[in-house]
Design a protein around this motif. Sequence first.
Motif, PDB file in Angstrom:
ATOM      1  N   SER A  54       0.830  -1.203   0.000  1.00 49.00           N
ATOM      2  CA  SER A  54       0.000   0.000   0.000  1.00 49.00           C
ATOM      3  C   SER A  54       0.866   1.255   0.000  1.00 49.00           C
ATOM      4  O   SER A  54       0.616   2.196  -0.756  1.00 49.00           O
ATOM      5  N   HIS A  55       1.894   1.275   0.856  1.00 48.20           N
ATOM      6  CA  HIS A  55       2.848   2.378   0.930  1.00 48.20           C
ATOM      7  C   HIS A  55       4.022   1.887   1.777  1.00 48.20           C
ATOM      8  O   HIS A  55       3.952   0.816   2.389  1.00 48.20           O
ATOM      9  N   PRO A  83       3.420   2.304  -4.515  1.00 49.45           N
ATOM     10  CA  PRO A  83       3.006   3.635  -4.971  1.00 49.45           C
ATOM     11  C   PRO A  83       4.179   4.454  -5.497  1.00 49.45           C
ATOM     12  O   PRO A  83       5.327   3.964  -5.540  1.00 49.45           O
ATOM     13  N   VAL A 116       3.446   2.472  -9.179  1.00 46.32           N
ATOM     14  CA  VAL A 116       2.151   2.850  -9.740  1.00 46.32           C
ATOM     15  C   VAL A 116       1.936   4.355  -9.662  1.00 46.32           C
ATOM     16  O   VAL A 116       2.060   4.962  -8.590  1.00 46.32           O
ATOM     17  N   CYS A 157      -6.139  -1.675  -8.541  1.00 45.10           N
ATOM     18  CA  CYS A 157      -5.823  -0.794  -7.419  1.00 45.10           C
ATOM     19  C   CYS A 157      -6.293   0.623  -7.701  1.00 45.10           C
ATOM     20  O   CYS A 157      -6.647   0.969  -8.834  1.00 45.10           O
ATOM     21  N   LEU A 159      -5.251   4.801  -6.210  1.00 47.19           N
ATOM     22  CA  LEU A 159      -4.393   5.636  -5.386  1.00 47.19           C
ATOM     23  C   LEU A 159      -5.250   6.416  -4.393  1.00 47.19           C
ATOM     24  O   LEU A 159      -6.109   7.216  -4.784  1.00 47.19           O
ATOM     25  N   LEU A 167      -1.895   2.851  -1.868  1.00 50.73           N
ATOM     26  CA  LEU A 167      -2.690   2.015  -2.766  1.00 50.73           C
ATOM     27  C   LEU A 167      -3.713   1.178  -2.007  1.00 50.73           C
ATOM     28  O   LEU A 167      -3.401   0.569  -0.976  1.00 50.73           O
ATOM     29  N   PHE A 169      -6.450  -2.084  -2.840  1.00 50.23           N
ATOM     30  CA  PHE A 169      -6.403  -3.182  -3.804  1.00 50.23           C
ATOM     31  C   PHE A 169      -7.711  -3.977  -3.845  1.00 50.23           C
ATOM     32  O   PHE A 169      -8.435  -4.082  -2.854  1.00 50.23           O
TER      33      PHE A 169
END
Length: 332
Positions: A54-55, A83, A116, A157, A159, A167, A169
């Motif tokens: 996710s980060h 990300p 991404v 996904c 943002l 992110l 998902f």
Amino acid sequence: MCASFHPRLINLPFDDPGVFVPFRFEKRAILFDLGTADALSSRDMLKISHVFISHTHMDHFVGFDRLLRLCLGREKELCLYGPPGFLKNIGGKLTAYSWNLVQNYPNWFALRATEVHPDHVLSQEYLCQHRFMPRNAPTRHPFDGILLREPALTVSCALLDHHIPCLGFRLAESFHVNIIREKLDALNLSVGPWLKTFKDALTAGKDPAAPFEVPDGQRFTLGDLADQIAMITPGQKMAYITDAVYSPSNAEKIIRLARGVSHLFIEAAFLEAEAELAEKKYHLTARQAGELAGKAGARQFTIFHFSPRYTDMETQLYDEAQKAYNTAIQGH
């Protein structure tokens, strides 16, 4: 219906976030977030083919080193997604170590990382035998929201805003092939690895008229065998949402990702009484999490990533989320 995958949190809700998704009848798994993952066995970790980050706050990424260490010296390809800034983060991790002896490994281990952005992705390959030093610049490709496309499943996904890009998902199975055991028995067919080959042929969209031979030598066409032993139903869907402020934009994206999922994993860091603090820290409250789950029509949801301030108070978080879900689902 026998589920194709059984997602589960890798830690207790006060500990580092992450969801492990092993696939039934396959030595394969997908992981969402990579915080401390000591609860996963080495055997389970080595099943992981794709990791969706996710980060890169520490509690979501600190487990990278353990996974990397387990993969060294093995014939394996590991794909990671994250990300904006993810390639720099991966590069920093890899350059922190000395790799002067890795050329002695006989097996070929490759890391493939994808960063991404709203309208494109950047991909980079890191080979163990090349001391994880990229030989070329990252490649750029258009991005349509889908990170992983396979015949049987997709991972998409969006943002989200966590004061940095984060992110969320969605994992979606194309459709689910249920084998009817009584029909197998009626045809004197035994359970075995051939059933995976059969399911793969269906999910790949192969010609129903194509011949398909089962282990005892009986011959069918793919379509005829499917008609006799299989029931095809809509596929499983799950979503993973963490570290996102409650805002109109985030809410819209989260509801879209979680629309109609079988199981939504969604963070609930604070109680609604501390909504201002949650907003300041760019997290969701339990009420907000339950409301989003209900508005998305998720059949089941699990909250996690609780603030340590609620130690011994987790029942209040669950109750608040469930009440909001019940109210929202009734109006859905």
